[in-house]
Scaffold this active site. Structure first.
Site, short mmCIF file in Angstrom:
data_model
loop_
_atom_site.label_atom_id
_atom_site.label_comp_id
_atom_site.label_asym_id
_atom_site.label_seq_id
_atom_site.Cartn_x
_atom_site.Cartn_y
_atom_site.Cartn_z
N ASN A 141 4.23 0.88 -1.35
CA ASN A 141 4.42 1.96 -2.30
C ASN A 141 5.06 1.41 -3.57
OD1 ASN A 141 4.42 5.09 -2.48
ND2 ASN A 141 6.41 4.48 -3.31
N GLU A 142 4.40 1.65 -4.70
CA GLU A 142 4.93 1.25 -6.00
C GLU A 142 5.50 -0.17 -5.98
OE1 GLU A 142 7.45 4.44 -7.45
OE2 GLU A 142 5.69 5.51 -8.14
N CYS A 148 13.73 -11.76 -5.98
CA CYS A 148 14.61 -11.83 -4.81
C CYS A 148 15.29 -13.20 -4.85
CB CYS A 148 13.79 -11.66 -3.54
SG CYS A 148 14.71 -12.00 -2.03
N GLU A 300 0.01 10.02 -7.17
CA GLU A 300 1.11 10.97 -7.21
C GLU A 300 1.05 11.64 -8.58
OE1 GLU A 300 4.92 9.24 -6.35
OE2 GLU A 300 4.14 8.10 -4.65
C1 GLA Z 1 7.69 7.62 -6.81
C2 GLA Z 1 7.45 7.30 -5.36
C3 GLA Z 1 7.51 8.50 -4.46
C4 GLA Z 1 8.61 9.40 -4.87
C5 GLA Z 1 8.39 9.81 -6.30
C6 GLA Z 1 9.38 10.84 -6.77
O1 GLA Z 1 6.58 7.81 -7.56
O2 GLA Z 1 6.27 6.62 -5.13
O3 GLA Z 1 7.70 8.07 -3.15
O4 GLA Z 1 9.81 8.74 -4.75
O5 GLA Z 1 8.52 8.67 -7.09
O6 GLA Z 1 10.68 10.40 -6.80
ZN ZN Z 2 13.33 -13.33 -0.79
#
Ligand code: GLA
Ligand code: ZN
Length: 647
Positions: A141-142, A148, A300
């Site tokens: 996700n994103e 790191c 989203e």
């Molecule tokens: C991002 C994330 C989601 C959620 C939204 C709203 O876009 O991908 O999981 O956290 O923000 O906060």
């Molecule tokens: Zn690392």
């Protein structure tokens, strides 16, 4: 065109699932995204998998005719895994291990994380390989290109540098590490940027390499997961949802091994009063379409007022839910998935509002969403139609990263000139492409190449060829400044572009919050800000000169004939109208048809294919707009979209 919602079965009592799915189906929702943060429920303990709940949810959606996108849950390793193998946790620049319980707590390079990732992703793919309702996969996700500072990453970075430079001597030279006695005599001395310093204190060449490697790591992590999914489901459709975060991944590389782009689209709910403040999200949508030069998804989409890491923001004004989703279609999205079906009653994001409020009573926003679903259904045959454009803007991942490392002057932001140029051409009802600086540009008539700060010879050569063959290019201040290591080039600016633009910078003035103005030959005057290149023409014609300060009268904007084409140089950052003036002049001269009299903040784009052309006319403002277009009287409410199909 298809509408979906983001849904979290694991956040709700099971009794609600069927009720929600029924209402979704009635409303016209065609798909849900599930499971992207649910690792602790999918693998409650080491090697013990439980997909029964997900099967059940998917089954309920299937009965209701709703398809599914499965998100791989690797953004959030479960507590048992972090406890058993703390080495999977990323380490910050303070040397401290990142805490569990927020999210994103995983190091992409950790071999242990890879092992557990491979296993859970493999199990999911194997389990759902024959499930007809799973139509796509979202990886993690994103994904962000965070640095790191764990030992695995440090060693990987040293190896990466060894590979790149061969010898420490070459590296020291490339970095200019003699400055402040920073020369390395052992590879092990190369540490990550510890100390939480403002990055501007650190060596820019060293920092840019970190950014590059971090971007490669994210790309590799996504590819690793995609390969596993494909080993079970050869024709899987795989994506990841991206956004404009602080540590941008290299979109172009990231999506090269994935099937389609998806983007998290959260346009603002507060329309600025100042018309200089470009609020349209169209520029981001056009960047996303340009990543694979293909249609994309919104994974989203804004649904209600937002608020989590900031206080709650204004709720979505009437028209926004429908209008912003249709705007995404108008810029090349084929599917829009709203975040989220219902606002969370639990967890840190309980104030980031979905379509339905905490009460579970559907209200105004939901009613508007239902209208959107109907509207999208009507536009069904536009799916996979294309957006074609004569105008392109080049996006430079490297320059974007380098500007973040060394802010140029107060208020300077890489995206601003991209937005100004995009807005200037979009203002005339044109489709505008935004594409990787490394892409072929021969199909375009006009190419804006703002702020190509990190110089790449192939990009420079391509722009020269493009102009030589009759194209029009627009360059701006801060072009040709740095070599590939992020060091300054010992030549007059804009160095490699000097011959193309036929002028050079005799001196520059980073005026920051101060102002100046530029006067065009026809007497028109525009304010300018942040940066003033004081130009001297070689072969170029001067279009505008500074109006104030000790360089009053010096050239600020020029145009040069180059081969059969033309090259503009804009040495300062002007107000919106200045770019509009230039754009109109350029469109006229390049023979590109345009609409001269659109009201401000009305966007017109077209999608073509399947035997039709669809014209989208969008009022991206909070004011009603009445105007005539091609002899038609139009009246658009705030955020209203008019879509007209022409055969
Ligand atoms: C991002 C994330 C989601 C959620 C939204 C709203 O876009 O991908 O999981 O956290 O923000 O906060
Ligand atoms: Zn690392």
């Amino acid at each position: 065109m298809r509408i979906g919602v983001d849904y979290y079965p694991e956040h709700w009592d099971e009794e609600l699932w069927a009720q929600d799915a029924r209402l979704m189906a009635q409303t016209g929702v065609k798909l849900v995204r599930l499971a992207e943060f649910a690792w602790c429920r999918l693998e409650p303990s080491d090697g013990q998998f439980d997909f029964a709940w997900l099967d059940k949810a998917i089954g309920i959606f299937a009965v209701n005719g709703i398809d599914v996108v499965i998100g791989t849950p690797t953004n959030c390793p479960p507590r048992w895994l972090c406890e058993k193998h703390p080495e999977i946790l990323p380490v910050g620049d303070n040397g401290q291990t990142n805490p569990i319980g927020i999210r994103g707590h995983r190091c992409f390079n950790s071999p242990t994380l890879r092992e557990y990732t491979g296993r859970i992703v493999g199990k999911l793919a194997e389990h759902y390989k024959d499930c007809k309702s799973v139509i796509a996969w979202q990886i993690d996700n994103e994904l962000e290109a965070n640095i790191c500072c764990c030992e695995v990453c440090n060693n990987k970075h040293r190896d990466w540098l060894r590979q790149k430079y061969g010898t420490l001597e070459a590296l020291n030279k490339a970095y200019g590490s003699v400055v402040w006695s920073g020369e390395y005599s052992l590879w092990e001395q190369i540490d990550p940027p510890y100390g939480g310093y403002n990055t501007a204190w650190l060596n820019p060449a060293y920092m840019l390499d970190f950014r590059r490697r971090a971007a490669e790591d994210v790309t590799e992590f996504a590819r690793f997961q995609a390969d596993i999914i494909r080993s079970h489901i050869p024709d899987a459709k795989i994506t990841t949802n991206t956004w404009f975060c602080n540590n941008l991944p290299d979109f172009y590389n990231l999506f090269a091994s994935l099937d389609f782009v998806s983007y998290d689209n959260y346009p603002t709910t507060s329309i600025p009063d100042d018309s200089e403040d470009i609020h349209t999200h169209a520029v981001y949508l056009d960047i996303m379409r340009g990543v694979k030069r293909k249609n994309f998804w919104i994974m989203e989409e804004l649904s209600g007022g937002i608020g989590t890491w900031m206080p709650m923001q204004k709720t979505t004004r009437p028209g926004m839910i429908k209008g912003y989703a249709l705007q995404a279609f108008a810029h090349g999205a084929d599917t829009v998935v709203h975040f989220r079906w219902r606002t969370a009653n639990i967890g840190a994001e309980m104030h980031w509002h979905g379509l339905i409020d905490h009460s579970n009573v559907p209200r105004r926003r939901f009613a508007e969403f239902a209208e959107l679903c109907k509207e999208a259904e009507k536009l069904k045959n536009l799916e996979s139609t294309e957006i074609r454009s004569d105008v392109a803007i080049l996006f430079s991942v490297e320059s974007e990263a380098a500007f973040k490392l060394q802010p140029q002057t107060d208020g300077y932001n890489y995206m601003e000139q991209i937005k100004l140029l995009h807005q200037a051409f979009a203002r005339y009802g044109l489709n505008v492409d935004i594409i990787d600086e490394h892409t072929d540009i021969s199909q375009y008539k006009i190419v804006c190449a703002p702020e190509l700060y990190i110089t790449d010879k192939t990009v420079a050569d391509r722009l020269h060829d493009f102009a030589r063959n009759g194209g029009t290019v627009i360059l701006t201040a801060r072009s040709g400044v740095k070599d590939e290591h992020n060091n300054c080039i010992m030549e007059l600016l804009p160095t490699v572009y000097r011959e193309l633009v036929g002028c050079h910078v005799s001196e520059y003035d980073p005026i920051g919050w101060g102002t100046n103005s530029v006067r065009f030959e026809d007497g028109e005057v525009f304010k300018c800000k942040q940066w003033c290149d004081v130009l001297e023409a070689d072969t170029a014609e001067v279009l505008a000169r500074y109006d104030c300060d000790f360089y009053k009268g010096s050239p600020a904007v020029t145009v040069n004939r180059y081969g059969k084409g033309t090259a503009y140089y804009v040495g300062t950052i002007g107000e919106r109208r200045m770019y509009e003036k230039l754009a109109e002049d350029i469109l006229c001269k390049a023979g590109v048809a345009y609409i001269a009299d659109l009201p401000e903040n009305v966007e017109v784009t077209t999608r073509t294919g399947n035997g039709v052309t669809a014209q989208f006319i969008f009022n991206d403002s909070d004011e009603e707009k009445a105007f005539t277009l091609d002899g038609r009287e139009l009246h658009l409410m705030p955020f209203e979209m008019n879509c007209t199909l022409k055969k």
